[in-house]
Write an enzyme that holds these catalytic residues in place. Structure first.
Site, PDB file in Angstrom:
ATOM      1  N   LYS A 150       0.770  -1.186   0.125  1.00  0.00           N
ATOM      2  CA  LYS A 150       0.014   0.041  -0.014  1.00  0.00           C
ATOM      3  C   LYS A 150       0.773   1.210   0.130  1.00  0.00           C
ATOM      4  O   LYS A 150       0.844   2.125  -0.854  1.00  0.00           O
ATOM      5  CB  LYS A 150      -0.836  -0.007   1.217  1.00  0.00           C
ATOM      6  CG  LYS A 150      -1.833  -1.210   1.204  1.00  0.00           C
ATOM      7  CD  LYS A 150      -2.751  -1.091   2.656  1.00  0.00           C
ATOM      8  CE  LYS A 150      -2.036  -1.103   3.908  1.00  0.00           C
ATOM      9  NZ  LYS A 150      -1.124  -2.339   4.213  1.00  0.00           N
TER      10      LYS A 150
ATOM     11  N   ARG B  41      -9.511   0.736   9.152  1.00  0.00           N
ATOM     12  CA  ARG B  41      -8.918  -0.565   9.334  1.00  0.00           C
ATOM     13  C   ARG B  41     -10.037  -1.717  10.134  1.00  0.00           C
ATOM     14  O   ARG B  41      -9.556  -2.651  10.350  1.00  0.00           O
ATOM     15  CB  ARG B  41      -8.024  -0.522  10.715  1.00  0.00           C
ATOM     16  CG  ARG B  41      -6.568  -0.386  10.328  1.00  0.00           C
ATOM     17  CD  ARG B  41      -5.750  -1.600   9.551  1.00  0.00           C
ATOM     18  NE  ARG B  41      -4.303  -1.611   9.834  1.00  0.00           N
ATOM     19  CZ  ARG B  41      -3.389  -1.133   9.449  1.00  0.00           C
ATOM     20  NH1 ARG B  41      -3.394   0.257   8.940  1.00  0.00           N
ATOM     21  NH2 ARG B  41      -2.210  -1.473   9.765  1.00  0.00           N
TER      22      ARG B  41
ATOM     23  N   ARG C 227      12.081  -5.803   4.866  1.00  0.00           N
ATOM     24  CA  ARG C 227      11.914  -4.210   4.622  1.00  0.00           C
ATOM     25  C   ARG C 227      12.779  -3.351   5.512  1.00  0.00           C
ATOM     26  O   ARG C 227      13.014  -3.399   6.712  1.00  0.00           O
ATOM     27  CB  ARG C 227      10.103  -3.985   4.996  1.00  0.00           C
ATOM     28  CG  ARG C 227      10.168  -2.455   4.934  1.00  0.00           C
ATOM     29  CD  ARG C 227       8.634  -1.967   4.854  1.00  0.00           C
ATOM     30  NE  ARG C 227       7.652  -2.545   6.132  1.00  0.00           N
ATOM     31  CZ  ARG C 227       6.669  -2.347   6.561  1.00  0.00           C
ATOM     32  NH1 ARG C 227       6.007  -1.731   5.474  1.00  0.00           N
ATOM     33  NH2 ARG C 227       5.900  -2.699   7.494  1.00  0.00           N
TER      34      ARG C 227
ATOM     35  N   ARG D  31      11.420  -1.741  11.246  1.00  0.00           N
ATOM     36  CA  ARG D  31      10.423  -1.423  12.125  1.00  0.00           C
ATOM     37  C   ARG D  31      10.263  -2.419  13.252  1.00  0.00           C
ATOM     38  O   ARG D  31      10.578  -3.531  13.003  1.00  0.00           O
ATOM     39  CB  ARG D  31       9.191  -1.201  11.242  1.00  0.00           C
ATOM     40  CG  ARG D  31       8.770   0.076  11.007  1.00  0.00           C
ATOM     41  CD  ARG D  31       7.557  -0.018  10.033  1.00  0.00           C
ATOM     42  NE  ARG D  31       6.343  -0.600  10.411  1.00  0.00           N
ATOM     43  CZ  ARG D  31       5.361  -0.421   9.799  1.00  0.00           C
ATOM     44  NH1 ARG D  31       5.264   0.166   8.604  1.00  0.00           N
ATOM     45  NH2 ARG D  31       4.374  -1.234  10.160  1.00  0.00           N
TER      46      ARG D  31
ATOM     47  N   ARG E 252      -0.320  -9.186  13.198  1.00  0.00           N
ATOM     48  CA  ARG E 252      -0.606  -8.212  12.441  1.00  0.00           C
ATOM     49  C   ARG E 252      -1.514  -8.878  11.245  1.00  0.00           C
ATOM     50  O   ARG E 252      -2.728  -8.310  10.930  1.00  0.00           O
ATOM     51  CB  ARG E 252       0.185  -7.397  11.575  1.00  0.00           C
ATOM     52  CG  ARG E 252       1.006  -6.345  12.802  1.00  0.00           C
ATOM     53  CD  ARG E 252       2.270  -5.654  12.307  1.00  0.00           C
ATOM     54  NE  ARG E 252       2.210  -5.163  11.081  1.00  0.00           N
ATOM     55  CZ  ARG E 252       3.315  -4.974  10.378  1.00  0.00           C
ATOM     56  NH1 ARG E 252       4.409  -5.351  10.767  1.00  0.00           N
ATOM     57  NH2 ARG E 252       3.135  -4.098   9.211  1.00  0.00           N
TER      58      ARG E 252
END
Ligand code: AP5
Ligand code: ZN
Length: 208
Positions: A13, A88, A127, A154, A165
């Site tokens: 996204k 969300r 990432r 992160r 998640r």
């Protein structure tokens, strides 16, 4: 044009939003980025949000809704916006419709970036994210291509938090696919292809 981006964590996204912003000058409203900035600033909101984020849980609705309302009323959102990571859950989606209606605005599209869960764990574990501007890139990128800031991993991109998640996405966020289908604005792109191929389809789907 006002767009909502839907999709699992790591679906791409943020990556597609970065490209839309660069090409069309839309405002990028990422609740994840806004919350991470609050955590970094150690504001009252950031301190509250951090424990939920580290656990891979959603931050309480009201905290996020207040952030989004403030951001939507900023000048740069008037020329069009991309909401990334919001709504969300159904309560957030209903609130968003209500607030936009009050502002005389509406959503033009809800774009689902669809990727299978197996691809996601791999993508997120490798990432890197810019400490300064939130730009994301694969591992190996040490300096941000956007602002020359330092890239880091992160805290919630660890395999056990990624799995949490993904559960939260399945149970709380994926019902929004039906919600926006019901509103006649859902568009779906296959996100499991090279970034530029996905982006070419995104532009076609959004008639850009
Ligand atoms: P948030 O920051 O929104 O995270 P997320 O939804 O989990 O999404 P990600 O940023 O992880 O993924 P993405 O889809 O943007 O993927 P990206 O483009 O980076 O939320 C974090 C936390 O904040 C939540 O857990 C929650 O606690 C809280 N929160 C946020 N919003 C909230 C809300 N509304 N309500 C309550 N709580 C909220 O891509 C991932 C990687 O893959 C990158 O390395 C990228 O380079 C790579 N990649 C992208 N596309 C491709 C491709 N096509 N091929 C190969 N690699 C690709
Ligand atoms: Zn940067």
């Amino acid at each position: 044009m006002n767009i909502v981006l839907l999709g699992a964590p790591g679906a791409g996204k943020g990556t597609q939003a970065q490209k839309l912003v660069a090409e069309y000058g839309l405002a990028h409203i990422s609740t994840g980025d806004l919350l991470r900035a609050a955590v970094k600033a150690q504001s009252e909101l950031g301190i509250k949000a951090k424990e939920y984020m580290d656990a891979g849980q959603l931050v309480p609705d009201q905290l996020v809704i207040d952030l989004v309302k403030e951001r939507l009323s900023a000048d740069d959102a008037k020329a069009g916006f991309i909401l990334d990571g919001f709504p969300r859950n159904t309560a957030q989606a209903v609130t968003l419709d209500f607030e936009l209606q009050n502002m005389g605005l509406k959503l033009d599209a809800a774009l689902l970036v669809a990727v299978e869960p197996e691809v996601i764990v791999e993508r997120l574990s490798s990432r890197r994210t810019c400490k300064e501007c939130g730009y994301t890139a694969p591992a190996g990128t040490e300096i941000c291509p956007n602002c020359s800031g330092e890239m880091y991993q992160r805290d919630d991109d660890k395999p056990e938090t990624i799995r949490k998640r993904l559960d939260v996405y399945k149970n709380q966020t994926s019902p929004l696919i039906e919600y926006y289908k019901g509103h006649g604005i859902l568009k779906e792109v296959n996100g499991d292809r090279p970034v530029d191929e996905v982006f070419a389809d995104v532009k076609t789907l959004l008639s850009l």
